[in-house]
Scaffold this motif. Structure first.
Motif, PDB file in Angstrom:
ATOM      1  N   LYS A  69      29.033  49.321  24.788  1.00 43.79           N
ATOM      2  CA  LYS A  69      29.081  48.460  26.369  1.00 43.79           C
ATOM      3  C   LYS A  69      29.090  47.067  26.850  1.00 43.79           C
ATOM      4  N   ASP A 123      37.272  48.651  30.746  1.00 47.34           N
ATOM      5  CA  ASP A 123      36.051  49.091  31.545  1.00 47.34           C
ATOM      6  C   ASP A 123      36.008  50.038  31.874  1.00 47.34           C
ATOM      7  N   GLU A 124      37.138  50.768  33.135  1.00 49.04           N
ATOM      8  CA  GLU A 124      37.351  52.154  33.542  1.00 49.04           C
ATOM      9  C   GLU A 124      37.289  52.973  32.180  1.00 49.04           C
ATOM     10  N   TYR A 179      35.326  53.120  29.897  1.00 50.67           N
ATOM     11  CA  TYR A 179      33.974  53.402  29.639  1.00 50.67           C
ATOM     12  C   TYR A 179      32.933  54.601  30.139  1.00 50.67           C
ATOM     13  N   GLU A 180      33.816  54.082  32.197  1.00 48.12           N
ATOM     14  CA  GLU A 180      33.056  55.008  32.859  1.00 48.12           C
ATOM     15  C   GLU A 180      33.731  56.566  32.400  1.00 48.12           C
ATOM     16  N   SER A 213      31.068  59.811  32.484  1.00 45.51           N
ATOM     17  CA  SER A 213      31.371  60.642  33.671  1.00 45.51           C
ATOM     18  C   SER A 213      32.086  61.848  33.145  1.00 45.51           C
TER      19      SER A 213
END
Length: 182
Positions: A41, A126-127, A129-130, A134
C-alpha cells in the motif's frame, strides 16, 4: 483481595492487547512476492503520485468449466474513465488449443460507467486495497485460506479467501491479471 483484583486486571489487559494485535497483523500478510499488504500500500501511494493517478487494470475470472470474464478499468487523473467487459467460454479449436469465444461484451464511458450489472465494479486501486483489508483479510483463518499477492512492482494483484474444503470456483475476492501505467 487487592492482589487478585490487580491480577485479573492484568490478565484482562493482556487479553485485550493480544486481540488487537492479531487484528493489526492482517496488514502484514505477505504473499509469494514477499511484499506485505502494508508495504504494498505504501509503494502504491508513491507510484500513483509519480504516474499522475493514470493507469488501467484488468480483473479476471475463469471457472473450472471454461467460462470466464475480464473487466478492464481505465483511470485518468484519479477518476474512472472507462470500463470494458468480456464474458467468454473457452473451447478447443481444431488444433486442440484453447480459444475464447465471446458470449457478451460492452464498453462504458462517462456517465454510463457502472450502468451494467455484469463485470467487475469500477473501482480505483485505492478502493481495492480498502476492500482487501476490510472484507477479505479479516475472515477466520481457521475456516478459510487467505490470499494476498502483488505484481513485480509491488502493486496488489490478488486478495481474497477460499473456504477450507471447497473444491470448485470457491475464491471470494479479486484477481488483477494485468496492470499498466498510461
Amino acid at each position: 483481595m487487592k492482589i487478585s483484583n490487580c491480577f485479573i486486571l492484568f490478565l484482562f489487559c493482556i487479553t485485550l492487547l493480544s486481540c488487537s494485535t492479531s487484528d493489526n497483523d492482517r496488514d502484514e500478510i505477505t504473499g509469494e512476492s514477499g511484499i506485505s499488504y502494508s508495504d504494498s500500500k505504501k509503494m502504491w501511494k508513491e507510484l500513483k503520485a509519480q504516474n499522475d493517478e493514470t493507469y488501467s487494470y484488468t480483473a479476471s475470472f475463469i471457472s473450472w468449466s471454461g467460462f470466464g470474464s475480464r473487466t478492464t478499468i481505465t483511470i485518468k487523473d484519479g477518476v474512472v474513465s472507462k470500463r470494458e467487459y468480456l464474458y467468454f467460454e473457452q473451447v478447443l479449436n481444431e488444433e486442440s488449443e484453447r480459444e475464447e469465444v465471446e458470449i457478451e461484451s460492452y464498453t462504458e464511458t462517462g456517465e454510463e460507467i457502472g450502468s451494467h450489472s455484469e463485470g467487475f465494479d469500477p473501482l480505483l486501486i485505492d478502493e481495492l486495497y480498502e476492500t482487501c483489508i476490510s472484507e477479505y483479510l479479516i475472515v477466520n483463518t481457521g475456516e478459510n485460506d487467505v490470499y494476498f499477492n502483488t505484481n513485480e512492482a509491488g502493486i496488489i494483484s490478488n486478495c481474497g479467501f477460499v473456504e477450507k474444503g471447497c473444491v470448485d470456483d470457491c475464491f471470494i475476492g479479486f484477481r488483477i491479471s494485468e496492470f499498466q501505467w498510461l
